[in-house]
Design a protein around this motif. Structure first.
Motif, PDB file in Angstrom:
ATOM      1  N   LEU A  16       2.691-106.856 -20.989  1.00 49.18           N
ATOM      2  CA  LEU A  16       4.081-107.320 -20.988  1.00 49.18           C
ATOM      3  C   LEU A  16       4.145-108.774 -21.396  1.00 49.18           C
ATOM      4  CD1 LEU A  16       7.036-107.177 -20.438  1.00 49.18           C
ATOM      5  CD2 LEU A  16       6.576-107.150 -18.003  1.00 49.18           C
TER       6      LEU A  16
ATOM      7  N   MET B 106       5.694-110.751 -24.605  1.00 48.47           N
ATOM      8  CA  MET B 106       6.803-111.658 -24.323  1.00 48.47           C
ATOM      9  C   MET B 106       6.580-113.051 -24.879  1.00 48.47           C
ATOM     10  SD  MET B 106       9.421-110.309 -23.065  1.00 48.47           S
ATOM     11  CE  MET B 106      10.385-111.716 -22.494  1.00 48.47           C
TER      12      MET B 106
ATOM     13  N   ALA C 204      10.136-103.396 -30.203  1.00 48.26           N
ATOM     14  CA  ALA C 204      10.528-103.949 -28.906  1.00 48.26           C
ATOM     15  C   ALA C 204      11.938-104.514 -28.978  1.00 48.26           C
ATOM     16  CB  ALA C 204       9.545-105.037 -28.480  1.00 48.26           C
TER      17      ALA C 204
ATOM     18  N   ALA D 134      14.569-101.903 -29.093  1.00 48.47           N
ATOM     19  CA  ALA D 134      14.868-101.343 -27.772  1.00 48.47           C
ATOM     20  C   ALA D 134      15.787-102.263 -26.995  1.00 48.47           C
ATOM     21  CB  ALA D 134      13.571-101.121 -27.002  1.00 48.47           C
ATOM     22  N   ILE D 135      15.550-103.550 -27.116  1.00 54.39           N
ATOM     23  CA  ILE D 135      16.402-104.501 -26.410  1.00 54.39           C
ATOM     24  C   ILE D 135      17.824-104.408 -26.933  1.00 54.39           C
ATOM     25  CG2 ILE D 135      16.790-106.944 -25.972  1.00 54.39           C
ATOM     26  CD1 ILE D 135      13.734-107.327 -26.227  1.00 54.39           C
TER      27      ILE D 135
ATOM     28  N   VAL E 110      19.576-101.373 -25.550  1.00 53.67           N
ATOM     29  CA  VAL E 110      20.049-101.604 -24.188  1.00 53.67           C
ATOM     30  C   VAL E 110      21.277-102.502 -24.204  1.00 53.67           C
ATOM     31  CG1 VAL E 110      19.475-102.650 -21.982  1.00 53.67           C
ATOM     32  CG2 VAL E 110      17.791-101.242 -23.155  1.00 53.67           C
ATOM     33  N   GLY E 111      21.223-103.515 -25.040  1.00 56.37           N
ATOM     34  CA  GLY E 111      22.374-104.410 -25.152  1.00 56.37           C
ATOM     35  C   GLY E 111      23.640-103.661 -25.539  1.00 56.37           C
TER      36      GLY E 111
ATOM     37  N   LYS F 138      24.296-100.558 -24.987  1.00 57.29           N
ATOM     38  CA  LYS F 138      24.713 -99.735 -23.857  1.00 57.29           C
ATOM     39  C   LYS F 138      25.434-100.595 -22.811  1.00 57.29           C
ATOM     40  CE  LYS F 138      22.838 -95.959 -21.128  1.00 57.29           C
ATOM     41  NZ  LYS F 138      21.627 -95.633 -20.365  1.00 57.29           N
ATOM     42  N   LEU F 139      24.888-101.749 -22.555  1.00 59.25           N
ATOM     43  CA  LEU F 139      25.524-102.629 -21.573  1.00 59.25           C
ATOM     44  C   LEU F 139      26.926-103.019 -22.021  1.00 59.25           C
ATOM     45  CD1 LEU F 139      22.607-105.017 -20.529  1.00 59.25           C
ATOM     46  CD2 LEU F 139      23.342-102.878 -19.496  1.00 59.25           C
TER      47      LEU F 139
ATOM     48  N   CYS G 123      21.432-108.494 -23.885  1.00 57.41           N
ATOM     49  CA  CYS G 123      20.351-107.948 -23.075  1.00 57.41           C
ATOM     50  C   CYS G 123      19.337-109.025 -22.711  1.00 57.41           C
ATOM     51  CB  CYS G 123      19.669-106.817 -23.839  1.00 57.41           C
ATOM     52  SG  CYS G 123      18.351-106.014 -22.920  1.00 57.41           S
ATOM     53  N   MET G 124      19.045-109.896 -23.646  1.00 53.65           N
ATOM     54  CA  MET G 124      18.030-110.907 -23.411  1.00 53.65           C
ATOM     55  C   MET G 124      18.361-111.821 -22.240  1.00 53.65           C
ATOM     56  SD  MET G 124      15.342-110.585 -25.111  1.00 53.65           S
ATOM     57  CE  MET G 124      14.508-112.164 -24.909  1.00 53.65           C
TER      58      MET G 124
ATOM     59  N   PHE H 217      19.212-111.159 -19.483  1.00 59.00           N
ATOM     60  CA  PHE H 217      18.674-110.625 -18.230  1.00 59.00           C
ATOM     61  C   PHE H 217      17.149-110.681 -18.193  1.00 59.00           C
ATOM     62  CE2 PHE H 217      22.712-108.161 -18.563  1.00 59.00           C
ATOM     63  CZ  PHE H 217      23.333-108.760 -17.478  1.00 59.00           C
ATOM     64  N   LEU H 218      16.582-110.872 -19.349  1.00 58.02           N
ATOM     65  CA  LEU H 218      15.118-110.890 -19.427  1.00 58.02           C
ATOM     66  C   LEU H 218      14.593-112.311 -19.491  1.00 58.02           C
ATOM     67  CD1 LEU H 218      15.190-108.003 -19.449  1.00 58.02           C
ATOM     68  CD2 LEU H 218      14.712-107.941 -21.881  1.00 58.02           C
TER      69      LEU H 218
ATOM     70  N   PRO I  65      10.744-110.479 -16.525  1.00 57.75           N
ATOM     71  CA  PRO I  65      10.430-109.111 -16.948  1.00 57.75           C
ATOM     72  C   PRO I  65       9.382-108.468 -16.054  1.00 57.75           C
ATOM     73  CG  PRO I  65      10.367-110.628 -18.820  1.00 57.75           C
ATOM     74  CD  PRO I  65      10.428-111.459 -17.588  1.00 57.75           C
TER      75      PRO I  65
ATOM     76  N   TRP J 167       9.608-105.000 -14.051  1.00 58.18           N
ATOM     77  CA  TRP J 167       8.585-104.019 -14.357  1.00 58.18           C
ATOM     78  C   TRP J 167       7.926-103.471 -13.095  1.00 58.18           C
ATOM     79  CZ3 TRP J 167       7.420-100.793 -17.855  1.00 58.18           C
ATOM     80  CH2 TRP J 167       6.133-100.259 -17.975  1.00 58.18           C
TER      81      TRP J 167
ATOM     82  N   LEU K  45      21.900-101.132 -12.869  1.00 57.79           N
ATOM     83  CA  LEU K  45      21.801-102.044 -14.001  1.00 57.79           C
ATOM     84  C   LEU K  45      20.343-102.412 -14.268  1.00 57.79           C
ATOM     85  CD1 LEU K  45      22.827-103.961 -16.136  1.00 57.79           C
ATOM     86  CD2 LEU K  45      23.395-105.615 -14.346  1.00 57.79           C
TER      87      LEU K  45
ATOM     88  N   GLU L 125      18.596 -99.827 -16.134  1.00 55.47           N
ATOM     89  CA  GLU L 125      18.981 -99.751 -17.547  1.00 55.47           C
ATOM     90  C   GLU L 125      18.060-100.603 -18.408  1.00 55.47           C
ATOM     91  OE1 GLU L 125      21.819 -98.148 -18.704  1.00 55.47           O
ATOM     92  OE2 GLU L 125      23.499 -98.537 -17.325  1.00 55.47           O
ATOM     93  N   LEU L 126      17.510-101.610 -17.802  1.00 59.33           N
ATOM     94  CA  LEU L 126      16.697-102.539 -18.586  1.00 59.33           C
ATOM     95  C   LEU L 126      15.286-102.035 -18.836  1.00 59.33           C
ATOM     96  CD1 LEU L 126      17.761-105.847 -16.827  1.00 59.33           C
ATOM     97  CD2 LEU L 126      18.627-104.914 -18.961  1.00 59.33           C
TER      98      LEU L 126
ATOM     99  N   PRO M  45      13.910 -99.398 -20.166  1.00 55.65           N
ATOM    100  CA  PRO M  45      13.455 -98.924 -21.477  1.00 55.65           C
ATOM    101  C   PRO M  45      13.070-100.078 -22.393  1.00 55.65           C
ATOM    102  CG  PRO M  45      15.481 -97.815 -20.843  1.00 55.65           C
ATOM    103  CD  PRO M  45      15.255 -98.887 -19.835  1.00 55.65           C
ATOM    104  N   ALA M  46      13.849-101.137 -22.339  1.00 59.26           N
ATOM    105  CA  ALA M  46      13.534-102.287 -23.180  1.00 59.26           C
ATOM    106  C   ALA M  46      12.180-102.867 -22.795  1.00 59.26           C
ATOM    107  CB  ALA M  46      14.624-103.351 -23.029  1.00 59.26           C
ATOM    108  N   ILE M  47      11.971-103.000 -21.511  1.00 52.85           N
ATOM    109  CA  ILE M  47      10.702-103.579 -21.072  1.00 52.85           C
ATOM    110  C   ILE M  47       9.550-102.650 -21.402  1.00 52.85           C
ATOM    111  CG2 ILE M  47       9.452-104.471 -19.093  1.00 52.85           C
ATOM    112  CD1 ILE M  47      12.016-105.326 -17.876  1.00 52.85           C
TER     113      ILE M  47
END
Lengths: 116, 116
Positions: free
Chosen positions: A19, A23, A99, A102-103, A106-107, A109-110, B22-23, B25-26, B32, B36, B92, B95-96, B98-100
DNA sequence: CTGTATCCTTGGCGATACTG
DNA sequence: CAGTATCGCCAAGGATACAG
């Protein structure tokens, strides 16, 4: 001068963990966007700047330099008469796009759920 | 006390873009990883600390608070006799994942190729 | 066990102006 | 067009000690 990279005193999250391994390339305020906008085709400096509004040229240039140093993208000067510069993803850069995709998913969807 | 959040003068990547949506939140050094390690089951403070070595309790606590405030996870105190606290992902938060997961995938690949 | 309190460092980020 | 130069801010993060 020897650009010797100082041993970053900023404590790194656990390296060795996949991870974190990934990142580290996505770190930084504008980084994922840059990769995202380069995923399909090379782009020029000002095109990218326009794609990603709100960033100053200095910061942007710095980010691009770091990404180049990290081997994510390449910078190619095209000797036209106003000089243009083209940035494109390297193979490594392309590895990252799933990657980011995928982000983005999700974005989306949010946003649909109006949580953002 | 009204913890009124100042209009963050810092980094404003383009909001409205799903990627950035989305980012946000990460963001943060340990974020992350926390999500995870919570993806499968709730975990306690010290468990998480052990999962993610190298972080100080102050920073860790701060991160968890922000994630709670953002609605990513919930904190539940269990009135045992030494008190324990359980953290778990909210909807919520889930939801994240899958991205991770995608990020982890890429991380694995990078490690296989020894680029990291 | 689960955190806070203090104090400090640092590098990421921003704005504006300027240059080849 | 494609960047640098300069100046400065400040939140994120860290070390250590302490507390309910």
């Amino acid at each position: 001068m020897a650009v010797k990279r100082r041993k970053s005193k900023v404590k790194a999250p656990p390296v060795g963990c996949p991870l974190t391994a990934c990142m580290q390339f996505l770190k930084g305020a504008w980084t994922p966007n840059i990769i995202w906008y380069l995923r399909e085709e090379p782009r020029r400096f000002s095109e990218l700047m326009a794609d990603i509004p709100g960033v100053s040229p200095k910061v942007f240039s710095g980010r691009l330099k770091r990404l180049e140093r990290d081997g994510i993208l390449t910078r190619q000067v095209i000797p036209t008469s106003p000089p243009t510069v083209e940035y494109s993803l390297t193979d490594l850069g392309h590895e990252l796009t799933p990657a980011i995709e995928a982000i983005v998913q999700v974005g989306h969807k949010l946003k649909q759920q109006r949580v953002v």
